[in-house]
Design an enzyme around this catalytic site. Structure first.
Site, PDB file in Angstrom:
ATOM      1  N   SER A 101       4.422 -20.352  41.891  1.00 37.38           N
ATOM      2  CA  SER A 101       3.740 -19.171  41.470  1.00 37.38           C
ATOM      3  C   SER A 101       3.708 -20.047  39.922  1.00 37.38           C
ATOM      4  O   SER A 101       3.175 -19.547  38.875  1.00 37.38           O
ATOM      5  CB  SER A 101       4.351 -18.211  40.246  1.00 37.38           C
ATOM      6  OG  SER A 101       4.836 -17.388  41.890  1.00 37.38           O
ATOM      7  N   SER A 147       2.008 -16.627  40.786  1.00 35.37           N
ATOM      8  CA  SER A 147       2.451 -15.332  40.013  1.00 35.37           C
ATOM      9  C   SER A 147       1.695 -15.555  38.882  1.00 35.37           C
ATOM     10  O   SER A 147       0.884 -14.878  37.942  1.00 35.37           O
ATOM     11  CB  SER A 147       2.882 -14.375  40.657  1.00 35.37           C
ATOM     12  OG  SER A 147       4.322 -15.801  39.638  1.00 35.37           O
ATOM     13  N   LYS A 164       3.238 -15.278  30.351  1.00 33.18           N
ATOM     14  CA  LYS A 164       3.195 -14.732  31.421  1.00 33.18           C
ATOM     15  C   LYS A 164       4.241 -13.660  31.232  1.00 33.18           C
ATOM     16  O   LYS A 164       5.122 -13.329  30.716  1.00 33.18           O
ATOM     17  CB  LYS A 164       4.019 -15.186  32.435  1.00 33.18           C
ATOM     18  CG  LYS A 164       3.863 -15.206  34.032  1.00 33.18           C
ATOM     19  CD  LYS A 164       4.766 -15.944  35.287  1.00 33.18           C
ATOM     20  CE  LYS A 164       4.789 -15.000  36.600  1.00 33.18           C
ATOM     21  NZ  LYS A 164       4.893 -15.720  37.621  1.00 33.18           N
TER      22      LYS A 164
END
Length: 527
Positions: A227, A203, A128
């Protein structure tokens, strides 16, 4: 406790208004439908777990170079469709894979030595973009941070690299990791591989989309409101939000402030359940011993509970009937397979889940320091964002920020200075009841989200549905997200498996069992 007539009317009016607004938005939108499909997986290396790949590499049945090249080829095939990986390091990864193969050729200690020292040797990894990965951008989707490059590795990334994993690149997020759709004006919008018109979640949506597309086998996510779990749910893969505080959150952006350290969890995301535990063992580093991950779990000796919904909160959508049905199927499967009785329970305080999450996210730390404001962080490195002005700019296509980020900054301005005492009481009561129920041997089934992956931008009109995941962050409990097949629309379904603090091994063990029963991840290109 049933909803009052007033609460039912309020819920109906709120949902009707949001539905009408989304319908208007869709009517005014000039977007054309994207009916393209992902190509099916053809290289069999892409259908093996990280554990299996590492074993084959150690045994010289396949080279790391072949595996890494297979994943690079797949990323180049699917990323133009899903826009999940925002910066690659393919040349460096191929060089590192060659070094791995050379190391294995020269190793004299045997496979077991390598397995113990380098359990993920030669296995590709995605990261990420909010995590520091040396030499890669770390913008968290902010145009103002364009050009920011990480000079170190975040601790969990460093530990995975030390275990032999090879990063292929970094994946897209929402702005500052604070929205349920991975969209920003620096990298664009990430798409769900099962339907390019749908969100992949946020996210960690870039991770979820890439993993589900077989562009990676294992990945790294973070979770302060869902997330990890929402992207895993929307993309039909596995993920684990650890007990809070076990995996280091250093070298992430945005940095933790206020009491965020209590709610933020970092953890593994992957297509195969057997990769969750070894990844967590590595990522937890010096804290791994607190989890007793090597201790065998006898599922027949556990107590199981199911909560079908939040009791009818005005803030959230009703849970889709397909998700209610598949959760009942899990209950029936567990009772048949394990000879246990799964008890259905309800917690009245769950209907205040969003208010609890929102209140606790704004509390100061033990020294009285409040969390950094979202609007201030949006402008870094520079001046804080003035959300009303950004809204005006957005309306004429001149803002560097998405409507979601601007809206969050505006809501932040309107928040009360003091935490409502009633919300604090609701949280303490819920914490006590859930912890007493679960103890050290309980697992709770709870929906991850009221609906399967929504259309792009639809979360703007259902902004509080993440409360199904967010409340578990405030409680600090470990959760494993498990896929449970596809809906009538061909979209992934799933469920959260929640356990008591430091009992992470319980839902991880149950995830393996449910993977065998429900089939786990499905190739989106095979639909």
């Amino acid at each position: 406790m049933a909803l009052s007539l007033l609460e039912r009317v309020q819920a109906w009016l709120f949902r009707a208004l949001m539905g009408a607004l989304f319908g208007l938005f869709q009517a005014l939108s000039s977007r054309t439908c994207d009916r393209r499909k992902l190509p099916p997986i053809e290289n069999p290396l892409l259908t093996l777990s990280a554990v299996q790949l590492a074993r084959k590499i150690r045994r010289r049945e396949v080279t790391s170079l072949e595996v890494v090249q297979a994943y690079i080829d797949r990323i180049q095939e699917v990323n133009p469709l899903i826009n999940a990986m925002v910066k690659d390091r393919f040349a460096a990864a191929l060089q590192e894979a060659s070094q791995v193969d050379k190391l294995i050729e020269e190793e004299t200690g045997g496979e077991e030595v390598l397995a113990d020292r380098l359990p993920l040797l030669g296995v590709p990894l995605s990261v990420k973009e909010s995590f520091a990965l040396q030499g890669m951008p770390q913008t968290t989707g902010l145009v103002s941070r364009r050009g920011v490059v990480a000079v170190v590795d975040a601790p969990p990334v460093a530990l995975l690299k030390r275990a032999g994993a090879i990063p292929l690149g970094v994946t897209n997020t929402s702005e500052l990791c604070m929205w349920s759709e991975s969209h920003n004006h620096l990298y664009g919008i990430t798409r769900n591989p099962y339907d390019l018109e749908r969100v992949p979640g946020g996210s960690s949506g870039g991770e979820g989309s890439l993993l589900a597309s077989a562009g990676a086998v294992i990945g790294v996510g973070s979770d302060i409101g869902g997330s990890i779990r929402m992207p895993c749910f929307f993309n039909g893969i596995f993920g684990h939000k650890t007990t809070s505080g076990l995996v280091s959150s250093d070298n992430q952006h945005p940095p933790v402030s206020g009491r965020f350290e209590e709610y933020l969890s970092l953890g593994p995301m992957c297509r195969y359940a057997e990769d969750l535990l070894p990844m967590l063992q590595i990522m937890a580093g010096p804290n791994a011993h607190r989890l007793s991950l090597s201790e065998k779990v006898d599922l027949k000796k556990l107590r199981f509970f199911t909560v079908p919904h939040d009791g009818g909160s005005v803030m959230t959508s009703p849970v889709d009937s397909q998700l209610l049905q598949v959760q009942r199927q899990v209950v029936e499967q567990l009772e048949a397979d394990l000879g246990v009785k799964v008890e259905e329970v309800m917690f009245h305080e769950l209907r205040y889940a969003f208010q609890i999450w929102d209140t606790y996210m704004g509390l100061p730390d033990d020294e009285g320091a409040p969390p950094q404001r979202f609007g201030d962080l949006l402008g870094t490195p520079g001046h804080p964002v003035w959300p009303v002005w950004e809204l005006v700019k957005w309306m004429v296509g001149k803002s560097d920020h998405t409507m979601a980020a601007i809206g969050l900054a505006m809501i932040e301005k309107a928040q009360p200075a003091a935490a409502p005492a009633s919300i604090l009481r609701h949280k303490e009561k819920l914490q006590r009841e859930v912890e007493e129920l679960l103890g050290a041997d309980g697992v709770l089934l709870y929906p991850t989200h009221p609906n399967v992956a929504p259309k792009h931008h639809h979360p703007l009109f259902r902004p509080f549905d993440f409360a199904y995941t967010g409340i578990i962050n405030i409680l600090g409990l470990p959760v494993t997200q498990v896929p449970l097949g596809l809906s009538r629309e061909g979209l992934p379904m799933g469920v959260q498996l929640i356990a008591g603090k430091l009992q992470d091994r319980l839902p991880l063990a149950l995830a393996l069992h449910l993977e065998r029963s429900f089939g786990g991840w499905r190739d989106p290109g095979a639909k």
